[in-house]
Scaffold this motif. Structure first.
Motif, PDB file in Angstrom:
ATOM      1  N   ALA A   1       0.800  -1.133  -0.063  1.00  0.00           N
ATOM      2  CA  ALA A   1      -0.030   0.016   0.006  1.00  0.00           C
ATOM      3  C   ALA A   1       0.974   1.265  -0.142  1.00  0.00           C
ATOM      4  N   ALA A   2       0.708   2.203  -0.986  1.00  0.00           N
ATOM      5  CA  ALA A   2       1.302   3.446  -1.045  1.00  0.00           C
ATOM      6  C   ALA A   2       0.712   4.318  -0.019  1.00  0.00           C
ATOM      7  N   GLN A   3       1.474   4.271   1.222  1.00  0.00           N
ATOM      8  CA  GLN A   3       0.939   4.753   2.506  1.00  0.00           C
ATOM      9  C   GLN A   3       1.821   5.578   3.622  1.00  0.00           C
ATOM     10  N   LEU A   4       1.716   6.701   3.932  1.00  0.00           N
ATOM     11  CA  LEU A   4       2.639   7.506   4.664  1.00  0.00           C
ATOM     12  C   LEU A   4       2.288   6.986   6.343  1.00  0.00           C
ATOM     13  N   SER A   5       3.204   6.255   6.809  1.00  0.00           N
ATOM     14  CA  SER A   5       2.837   5.748   8.149  1.00  0.00           C
ATOM     15  C   SER A   5       4.276   5.264   8.748  1.00  0.00           C
ATOM     16  N   ASP A   6       4.112   4.989  10.043  1.00  0.00           N
ATOM     17  CA  ASP A   6       5.171   4.661  10.897  1.00  0.00           C
ATOM     18  C   ASP A   6       5.843   3.540  10.476  1.00  0.00           C
ATOM     19  N   ARG A   7       5.357   2.634  10.151  1.00  0.00           N
ATOM     20  CA  ARG A   7       5.912   1.443   9.271  1.00  0.00           C
ATOM     21  C   ARG A   7       6.237   1.514   7.953  1.00  0.00           C
ATOM     22  N   ALA A   8       6.206   2.497   7.214  1.00  0.00           N
ATOM     23  CA  ALA A   8       6.150   2.746   5.765  1.00  0.00           C
ATOM     24  C   ALA A   8       8.161   2.474   5.512  1.00  0.00           C
ATOM     25  N   VAL A   9       8.106   2.007   4.401  1.00  0.00           N
ATOM     26  CA  VAL A   9       9.591   1.862   3.845  1.00  0.00           C
ATOM     27  C   VAL A   9       9.581   2.419   2.536  1.00  0.00           C
ATOM     28  N   ASP A  10      10.831   2.666   2.228  1.00  0.00           N
ATOM     29  CA  ASP A  10      11.182   3.398   0.665  1.00  0.00           C
ATOM     30  C   ASP A  10      10.617   2.019  -0.330  1.00  0.00           C
ATOM     31  N   PHE A  11      10.065   2.635  -1.257  1.00  0.00           N
ATOM     32  CA  PHE A  11       9.432   1.623  -2.024  1.00  0.00           C
ATOM     33  C   PHE A  11      10.187   1.017  -2.899  1.00  0.00           C
ATOM     34  N   ARG A  12      11.727   1.196  -2.913  1.00  0.00           N
ATOM     35  CA  ARG A  12      12.548   0.432  -3.690  1.00  0.00           C
ATOM     36  C   ARG A  12      13.107  -0.755  -2.939  1.00  0.00           C
ATOM     37  N   ASP A  13      12.573  -0.849  -1.545  1.00  0.00           N
ATOM     38  CA  ASP A  13      13.183  -1.616  -0.546  1.00  0.00           C
ATOM     39  C   ASP A  13      12.157  -3.119  -0.615  1.00  0.00           C
ATOM     40  N   VAL A  14      11.098  -3.311  -1.271  1.00  0.00           N
ATOM     41  CA  VAL A  14      10.194  -4.363  -1.425  1.00  0.00           C
ATOM     42  C   VAL A  14      10.399  -5.122  -2.664  1.00  0.00           C
ATOM     43  N   ASP A  15      10.153  -6.236  -2.578  1.00  0.00           N
ATOM     44  CA  ASP A  15      10.396  -7.498  -3.655  1.00  0.00           C
ATOM     45  C   ASP A  15       9.179  -7.398  -4.756  1.00  0.00           C
ATOM     46  N   TYR A  16       9.104  -6.894  -5.666  1.00  0.00           N
ATOM     47  CA  TYR A  16       8.221  -6.833  -6.615  1.00  0.00           C
ATOM     48  C   TYR A  16       8.365  -7.895  -7.681  1.00  0.00           C
ATOM     49  N   THR A  17       9.089  -8.962  -7.396  1.00  0.00           N
ATOM     50  CA  THR A  17       9.235 -10.007  -8.261  1.00  0.00           C
ATOM     51  C   THR A  17       8.371 -11.316  -7.906  1.00  0.00           C
ATOM     52  N   VAL A  18       7.793 -11.213  -6.625  1.00  0.00           N
ATOM     53  CA  VAL A  18       6.787 -12.269  -6.315  1.00  0.00           C
ATOM     54  C   VAL A  18       5.325 -11.435  -6.775  1.00  0.00           C
ATOM     55  N   PRO A  19       4.502 -12.525  -6.760  1.00  0.00           N
ATOM     56  CA  PRO A  19       2.953 -11.913  -7.110  1.00  0.00           C
ATOM     57  C   PRO A  19       2.712 -10.902  -6.298  1.00  0.00           C
ATOM     58  N   CYS A  20       2.206  -9.856  -6.581  1.00  0.00           N
ATOM     59  CA  CYS A  20       2.000  -8.607  -5.730  1.00  0.00           C
ATOM     60  C   CYS A  20       1.129  -7.625  -6.422  1.00  0.00           C
ATOM     61  N   THR A  21       0.623  -6.812  -5.549  1.00  0.00           N
ATOM     62  CA  THR A  21      -0.448  -5.826  -5.692  1.00  0.00           C
ATOM     63  C   THR A  21      -0.154  -4.560  -5.220  1.00  0.00           C
ATOM     64  N   ILE A  22       0.116  -3.518  -5.831  1.00  0.00           N
ATOM     65  CA  ILE A  22       0.323  -2.122  -5.456  1.00  0.00           C
ATOM     66  C   ILE A  22      -1.086  -1.324  -5.384  1.00  0.00           C
TER      67      ILE A  22
ATOM     68  N   ALA B   1       9.312  -1.792  -9.953  1.00  0.00           N
ATOM     69  CA  ALA B   1       8.741  -3.142 -10.062  1.00  0.00           C
ATOM     70  C   ALA B   1       9.463  -3.679 -11.656  1.00  0.00           C
ATOM     71  N   GLN B   2       9.059  -2.719 -12.604  1.00  0.00           N
ATOM     72  CA  GLN B   2       9.575  -3.126 -13.761  1.00  0.00           C
ATOM     73  C   GLN B   2      11.174  -3.599 -13.974  1.00  0.00           C
ATOM     74  N   ARG B   3      11.840  -2.613 -13.206  1.00  0.00           N
ATOM     75  CA  ARG B   3      13.495  -2.705 -13.116  1.00  0.00           C
ATOM     76  C   ARG B   3      13.696  -3.981 -12.411  1.00  0.00           C
ATOM     77  N   GLN B   4      12.945  -4.327 -11.210  1.00  0.00           N
ATOM     78  CA  GLN B   4      13.301  -5.673 -10.459  1.00  0.00           C
ATOM     79  C   GLN B   4      13.029  -6.830 -11.485  1.00  0.00           C
ATOM     80  N   ARG B   5      11.923  -6.887 -12.125  1.00  0.00           N
ATOM     81  CA  ARG B   5      11.392  -8.012 -12.903  1.00  0.00           C
ATOM     82  C   ARG B   5      12.565  -8.332 -14.188  1.00  0.00           C
ATOM     83  N   LYS B   6      12.861  -7.011 -14.650  1.00  0.00           N
ATOM     84  CA  LYS B   6      13.627  -7.376 -15.786  1.00  0.00           C
ATOM     85  C   LYS B   6      14.989  -7.928 -15.477  1.00  0.00           C
ATOM     86  N   LEU B   7      15.626  -7.555 -14.168  1.00  0.00           N
ATOM     87  CA  LEU B   7      16.860  -7.984 -13.689  1.00  0.00           C
ATOM     88  C   LEU B   7      16.447  -9.654 -13.251  1.00  0.00           C
ATOM     89  N   ALA B   8      15.431  -9.835 -13.022  1.00  0.00           N
ATOM     90  CA  ALA B   8      15.169 -11.572 -12.441  1.00  0.00           C
ATOM     91  C   ALA B   8      14.699 -12.062 -13.710  1.00  0.00           C
TER      92      ALA B   8
END
Length: 244
Positions: free
Chosen positions: A95-116, A161-168
């Motif tokens: 979830a694109a969401q500003l919160s206390d547990r939010a991380v940089d969008f580049r730090d999650v794995d988009y090569t697994v089945p996922c929904t933004i 997500a495209q960058r990670q998937r191309k590398l994979a």
């Protein structure tokens, strides 16, 4: 259908990612929704999920130009139903969401089945859905404003997500199921015939995958006309005859 056009269609289908999806939470502004759909197409997303009243989405489609033709859109009555369906398919939810547990969008794995998940322009992702998300992601901001426009943010996240998937190597072979691939090939090669069939609840006729043309267009249309000419009129239906 020119050979160049057919080659472009097949190249696009060959790189579509069926397990990378976008879910919008009550994003109603047509300009933003159209831009998100265009981004999905540009970055290889095959399916987009929309929580919006069905009638409202139909009205949007009439004003959105052709952008929605290249991405399969699924409407849901509520976020709960959309989230349940995607979780059942094994998707991680980001979830694109500003919160206390939010991380940089580049730090999650988009090569697994996922929904933004992208929230609407005023309220963002609703609290219940935000709690159900596996990760909260944010785009670091270095200016005075706290956030980007929803469509701009979606495009930036999808580019990662495209960058990670191309590398994979996930763009190097067909990933769409064959049935979906063939359905989309027909729809994209024969949009007029598709609309004709959809409006009349007819099965799609076969096409030649080497040319994109109907295998026997004249014969198919003659058969359709014959069937429609022989169908019972409304006043010949048994229930209508009984009323008389």
């Amino acid at each position: 259908m020119t050979p160049e056009r057919l080659a472009r269609i097949k190249q696009t289908l060959d790189t579509r990612q069926p397990d990378l999806r976008v879910l919008t939470d009550q994003v109603h502004k047509p300009r933003n929704l159209s831009a998100i759909i265009r981004s999905c197409d540009a970055f290889g997303v095959a399916n987009m999920h929309v929580v919006w009243p069905r009638d409202g989405f139909r009205a949007f489609r009439k004003t959105a130009g052709g952008s929605y033709n290249w991405v399969t859109t699924h409407t849901h009555p509520t976020m709960d139903s959309a989230v349940s369906e995607l979780k059942a398919q094994g998707h991680k939810l980001y979830a694109a969401q500003l919160s206390d547990r939010a991380v940089d969008f580049r730090d999650v794995d988009y090569t697994v089945p996922c929904t933004i998940i992208m929230g609407n322009e005023v309220d963002g992702v609703n609290p219940v859905t935000a709690e159900q998300a596996d990760e909260h992601i944010v785009i670091p901001m270095m200016g005075m404003v706290e956030s980007l426009n929803v469509s701009s943010a979606c495009s930036i996240i999808l580019s990662e997500a495209q960058r990670q998937r191309k590398l994979a190597g996930l763009f190097e072979h067909q990933r769409l199921p064959d049935e979906e691939y063939q359905r989309l090939l027909f729809c994209w090669c024969q949009p007029t015939v598709k609309r004709y069939c959809d409006d009349r609840n007819l099965p799609y006729p076969p096409i030649d995958p080497e040319t994109g043309d109907l295998i026997d267009g004249v014969g198919w249309m003659q058969e359709v006309r014959k069937q429609r000419a022989n169908r019972p009129r409304w006043d010949q239906q048994p229930e209508n005859l009984a009323e008389e």
